[in-house]
Design a protein around this motif. Structure first.
Motif, mmCIF file in Angstrom:
data_model
loop_
_atom_site.group_PDB
_atom_site.id
_atom_site.type_symbol
_atom_site.label_atom_id
_atom_site.label_comp_id
_atom_site.label_asym_id
_atom_site.label_seq_id
_atom_site.Cartn_x
_atom_site.Cartn_y
_atom_site.Cartn_z
ATOM 1 N N ALA A 193 0.829 -1.202 0.000
ATOM 2 C CA ALA A 193 0.000 0.000 0.000
ATOM 3 C C ALA A 193 0.863 1.253 0.000
ATOM 4 O O ALA A 193 0.628 2.193 -0.776
ATOM 5 C CB ALA A 193 -0.930 -0.005 1.204
ATOM 6 N N GLU A 194 1.874 1.277 0.838
ATOM 7 C CA GLU A 194 2.746 2.449 0.921
ATOM 8 C C GLU A 194 3.459 2.712 -0.396
ATOM 9 O O GLU A 194 3.659 3.866 -0.784
ATOM 10 C CB GLU A 194 3.760 2.251 2.054
ATOM 11 N N GLN A 195 3.829 1.654 -1.099
ATOM 12 C CA GLN A 195 4.494 1.823 -2.388
ATOM 13 C C GLN A 195 3.568 2.476 -3.408
ATOM 14 O O GLN A 195 4.035 3.116 -4.353
ATOM 15 C CB GLN A 195 4.981 0.466 -2.903
ATOM 16 N N GLY A 196 2.262 2.314 -3.215
ATOM 17 C CA GLY A 196 1.284 2.947 -4.097
ATOM 18 C C GLY A 196 0.714 4.232 -3.538
ATOM 19 O O GLY A 196 -0.285 4.745 -4.045
ATOM 20 N N GLY A 197 1.335 4.762 -2.474
ATOM 21 C CA GLY A 197 0.875 6.019 -1.900
ATOM 22 C C GLY A 197 -0.359 5.902 -1.037
ATOM 23 O O GLY A 197 -1.079 6.888 -0.826
ATOM 24 N N LEU A 198 -0.622 4.702 -0.501
ATOM 25 C CA LEU A 198 -1.820 4.446 0.287
ATOM 26 C C LEU A 198 -1.447 3.937 1.675
ATOM 27 O O LEU A 198 -0.294 3.652 1.955
ATOM 28 C CB LEU A 198 -2.692 3.381 -0.398
ATOM 29 N N PHE A 199 -2.454 3.814 2.521
ATOM 30 C CA PHE A 199 -2.276 3.064 3.767
ATOM 31 C C PHE A 199 -3.170 1.834 3.720
ATOM 32 O O PHE A 199 -4.184 1.808 3.016
ATOM 33 C CB PHE A 199 -2.578 3.925 5.006
ATOM 34 N N PHE A 200 -2.781 0.809 4.458
ATOM 35 C CA PHE A 200 -3.621 -0.375 4.621
ATOM 36 C C PHE A 200 -3.853 -0.592 6.104
ATOM 37 O O PHE A 200 -2.918 -0.546 6.911
ATOM 38 C CB PHE A 200 -2.989 -1.633 4.026
ATOM 39 N N GLY A 201 -5.100 -0.841 6.464
ATOM 40 C CA GLY A 201 -5.421 -1.037 7.871
ATOM 41 C C GLY A 201 -6.522 -2.050 8.073
ATOM 42 O O GLY A 201 -7.057 -2.630 7.121
ATOM 43 N N ALA A 202 -6.860 -2.265 9.339
ATOM 44 C CA ALA A 202 -7.917 -3.207 9.700
ATOM 45 C C ALA A 202 -8.566 -2.756 10.996
ATOM 46 O O ALA A 202 -7.931 -2.115 11.839
ATOM 47 C CB ALA A 202 -7.361 -4.623 9.859
ATOM 48 N N ALA A 203 -9.824 -3.111 11.157
ATOM 49 C CA ALA A 203 -10.538 -2.830 12.392
ATOM 50 C C ALA A 203 -10.130 -3.831 13.462
ATOM 51 O O ALA A 203 -9.968 -5.030 13.190
ATOM 52 C CB ALA A 203 -12.048 -2.896 12.167
ATOM 53 N N ALA A 246 -8.752 -7.981 21.626
ATOM 54 C CA ALA A 246 -8.040 -8.890 20.728
ATOM 55 C C ALA A 246 -6.550 -8.579 20.697
ATOM 56 O O ALA A 246 -5.709 -9.483 20.716
ATOM 57 C CB ALA A 246 -8.635 -8.811 19.324
ATOM 58 N N LEU A 247 -6.199 -7.302 20.658
ATOM 59 C CA LEU A 247 -4.782 -6.939 20.645
ATOM 60 C C LEU A 247 -4.092 -7.336 21.941
ATOM 61 O O LEU A 247 -2.925 -7.737 21.942
ATOM 62 C CB LEU A 247 -4.643 -5.426 20.430
ATOM 63 N N ARG A 248 -4.828 -7.238 23.056
ATOM 64 C CA ARG A 248 -4.220 -7.524 24.359
ATOM 65 C C ARG A 248 -4.126 -9.019 24.636
ATOM 66 O O ARG A 248 -3.141 -9.510 25.171
ATOM 67 C CB ARG A 248 -5.038 -6.854 25.465
ATOM 68 N N LEU A 249 -5.165 -9.770 24.282
ATOM 69 C CA LEU A 249 -5.258 -11.175 24.690
ATOM 70 C C LEU A 249 -4.717 -12.156 23.663
ATOM 71 O O LEU A 249 -4.409 -13.293 24.003
ATOM 72 C CB LEU A 249 -6.722 -11.524 24.987
ATOM 73 N N ASP A 250 -4.608 -11.743 22.427
ATOM 74 C CA ASP A 250 -4.254 -12.659 21.347
ATOM 75 C C ASP A 250 -2.955 -12.193 20.692
ATOM 76 O O ASP A 250 -2.946 -11.381 19.767
ATOM 77 C CB ASP A 250 -5.400 -12.695 20.326
ATOM 78 N N SER A 251 -1.826 -12.699 21.172
ATOM 79 C CA SER A 251 -0.523 -12.227 20.710
ATOM 80 C C SER A 251 -0.280 -12.541 19.235
ATOM 81 O O SER A 251 0.369 -11.762 18.524
ATOM 82 C CB SER A 251 0.597 -12.824 21.566
ATOM 83 N N SER A 252 -0.807 -13.675 18.754
ATOM 84 C CA SER A 252 -0.593 -14.014 17.346
ATOM 85 C C SER A 252 -1.359 -13.058 16.441
ATOM 86 O O SER A 252 -0.855 -12.630 15.392
ATOM 87 C CB SER A 252 -1.002 -15.464 17.067
ATOM 88 N N PHE A 253 -2.566 -12.706 16.845
ATOM 89 C CA PHE A 253 -3.346 -11.737 16.068
ATOM 90 C C PHE A 253 -2.668 -10.373 16.100
ATOM 91 O O PHE A 253 -2.553 -9.694 15.074
ATOM 92 C CB PHE A 253 -4.761 -11.640 16.618
ATOM 93 N N ARG A 254 -2.207 -9.971 17.255
ATOM 94 C CA ARG A 254 -1.502 -8.687 17.373
ATOM 95 C C ARG A 254 -0.287 -8.654 16.441
ATOM 96 O O ARG A 254 -0.041 -7.655 15.755
ATOM 97 C CB ARG A 254 -1.078 -8.474 18.825
ATOM 98 N N SER A 255 0.475 -9.743 16.389
ATOM 99 C CA SER A 255 1.630 -9.797 15.502
ATOM 100 C C SER A 255 1.214 -9.657 14.041
ATOM 101 O O SER A 255 1.890 -8.971 13.256
ATOM 102 C CB SER A 255 2.387 -11.112 15.703
ATOM 103 N N ALA A 256 0.114 -10.308 13.683
ATOM 104 C CA ALA A 256 -0.367 -10.214 12.305
ATOM 105 C C ALA A 256 -0.776 -8.777 11.971
ATOM 106 O O ALA A 256 -0.464 -8.267 10.886
ATOM 107 C CB ALA A 256 -1.545 -11.158 12.096
ATOM 108 N N VAL A 257 -1.460 -8.119 12.891
ATOM 109 C CA VAL A 257 -1.861 -6.730 12.671
ATOM 110 C C VAL A 257 -0.636 -5.838 12.488
ATOM 111 O O VAL A 257 -0.571 -5.029 11.555
ATOM 112 C CB VAL A 257 -2.734 -6.233 13.842
ATOM 113 N N LEU A 258 0.337 -5.979 13.353
ATOM 114 C CA LEU A 258 1.537 -5.142 13.261
ATOM 115 C C LEU A 258 2.318 -5.423 11.990
ATOM 116 O O LEU A 258 2.961 -4.528 11.424
ATOM 117 C CB LEU A 258 2.423 -5.350 14.485
ATOM 118 N N ASN A 259 2.277 -6.665 11.531
ATOM 119 C CA ASN A 259 3.000 -7.033 10.317
ATOM 120 C C ASN A 259 2.317 -6.501 9.066
ATOM 121 O O ASN A 259 2.991 -6.065 8.122
ATOM 122 C CB ASN A 259 3.116 -8.555 10.221
#
Length: 387
Positions: free
Chosen positions: A48-58, A63-76
């Motif tokens: 996304a950044e290479q195309g001048g955009l951002f990519f995100g998710a709700a 979920a961020l606090r209790l699910d470390s694997s999901f948090r890692s995926a979001v940050l990645n």
């Protein structure tokens, strides 16, 4: 987006699913972060950044606090996160003058520490008006209640929020000539509430991008054609009055039960938005499936094809600034199967292995990328090549 009851159910469903997974210690959940990081090619946020955009998710704070694997995926994968519930008025001020900011503070802090942006969703929405405010606005309309809410959240998170959904889902075709939804704000202040909200928001976010977010704009069915027309009329009216409106949010809850997206109408709609000098963000992209009895390959292919068709049209518009999905993984999708759907497909698949979930997000229930992920990646790469 779903109504307030569904929002509340969504949060509890996520907790149950996460808790069950953690207790069971499933291999997929435990290794999910590795599977996402091991995939070939750059992440969605990089593309996304290479195309001048951002990519995100709700996301939710839980979920961020209790699910470390999901948090890692979001940050990645994400350069932006959207709070599903935590910024809405009903969550921030469930009781009059008693602010509950802990969950939103958590999300904002994750963003600050990891260099992410927060998409400011959503301030005025009919589905999350506190009960006390509904009553007070009905008995004695007083704009100070809204001003106090804006002043409590907008400066507090202004360092990480660039885009604000100031008004969410203002339209409901078929009831009024102007198409406005008969919500608490319309009843209290009349149609001017939208203009007033945008001007008020500018006071508290002088450098922010102020948005109106709407759903149901993608298909060739009468109600969605009416909504496209009425949305343009509303935007043109606001612009004619020099209202501080910077852009629009397209929710993009795609639905395979409605057929294929109406590409021509979407393209024309975006052209008119561009001519008005507004930016566009795809704010809540996901896909509702139509045939849960099909093989996973066919199901994922149908979801990916609809995603590709939509993004190919949308990303052709230079007005588009970013894409956010409503959730990153099927593990936390609000698109739960109804009781009727579950009954119709009894014995077809095993709900616990993820096949019984709606598969309308980029990552599956064990955070492995699906064909939808590849469709998003390809269209983002195409945007980069076309710059």
């Amino acid at each position: 987006m779903c109504d307030v009851q569904a929002v509340r159910l969504r949060s509890s469903n996520e907790w149950r699913y996460t808790r069950r997974a953690v207790i069971a210690g499933t291999v997929g959940f435990a290794s999910a972060a590795l599977s996402v990081q091991a995939k070939a090619g750059p992440s969605l946020k990089v593309l996304a950044e290479q195309g001048g955009l951002f990519f995100g998710a709700a996301v939710t704070a839980e979920a961020l606090r209790l699910d470390s694997s999901f948090r890692s995926a979001v940050l990645n994968e994400c350069s932006s996160v959207t709070p599903e519930i935590s910024l809405k008025w009903g969550a921030v001020e469930p009781l009059h003058a008693r602010l509950e900011m802990a969950a939103m503070d958590e999300i904002a802090e994750v963003a600050r520490v990891n260099g992410l942006r927060v998409y400011g969703h959503a301030l005025l929405w009919h589905g999350s008006v506190p009960q006390w405010a509904e009553a007070m606005l009905g008995d004695s309309p007083d704009w100070r209640y809204i001003r106090n809410y804006f002043s409590s959240v907008m400066p507090r998170y202004g360092d990480v929020v660039r885009y604000w959904d100031v008004v969410n889902e203002p339209l409901e075709p078929g009831h009024r000539d102007d198409g406005l939804r008969a919500n608490a704000f319309l009843r209290a202040f009349g149609p001017v509430y939208i203009e007033r909200a945008m001007r008020e928001a500018r006071l508290f976010a002088p450098d922010g991008k102020l948005m109106i977010n709407e759903y149901g704009l993608e298909y060739d069915i009468p109600v969605e054609g009416d909504r496209r027309y009425l949305f343009l009329k509303l935007i043109e009216d606001l612009k004619s009055k020099s209202v501080p409106l910077d852009g629009i949010g397209l929710q993009a809850h795609l639905d395979l039960r409605k057929g294929k997206i109406f590409a021509k109408a979407i393209r024309e709609f975006l052209r008119e938005i561009e001519e008005l000098g507004l930016v566009v963000v795809v704010t809540e992209l996901d896909v509702k499936e139509a045939d849960y009895a099909a093989s996973l390959e066919r199901r994922d292919g149908a979801v990916a094809d609809e995603t590709r068709r939509y993004l190919e049209v949308v990303l052709d518009s230079p007005a588009v600034r970013g894409i956010s999905t409503w959730g990153l993984s099927d593990r936390y999708s609000w698109l739960r199967l109804t009781e009727d759907e579950l009954a119709s497909y009894t014995g077809t698949w095993n709900h616990e292995d993820g096949q019984g979930l709606n598969r309308g997000l980029p990552l599956d229930a064990i955070l492995a990328p699906k064909r939808m992920y590849a469709a998003v990646a390809r269209t983002l790469a195409r945007r980069d090549l076309g710059r």
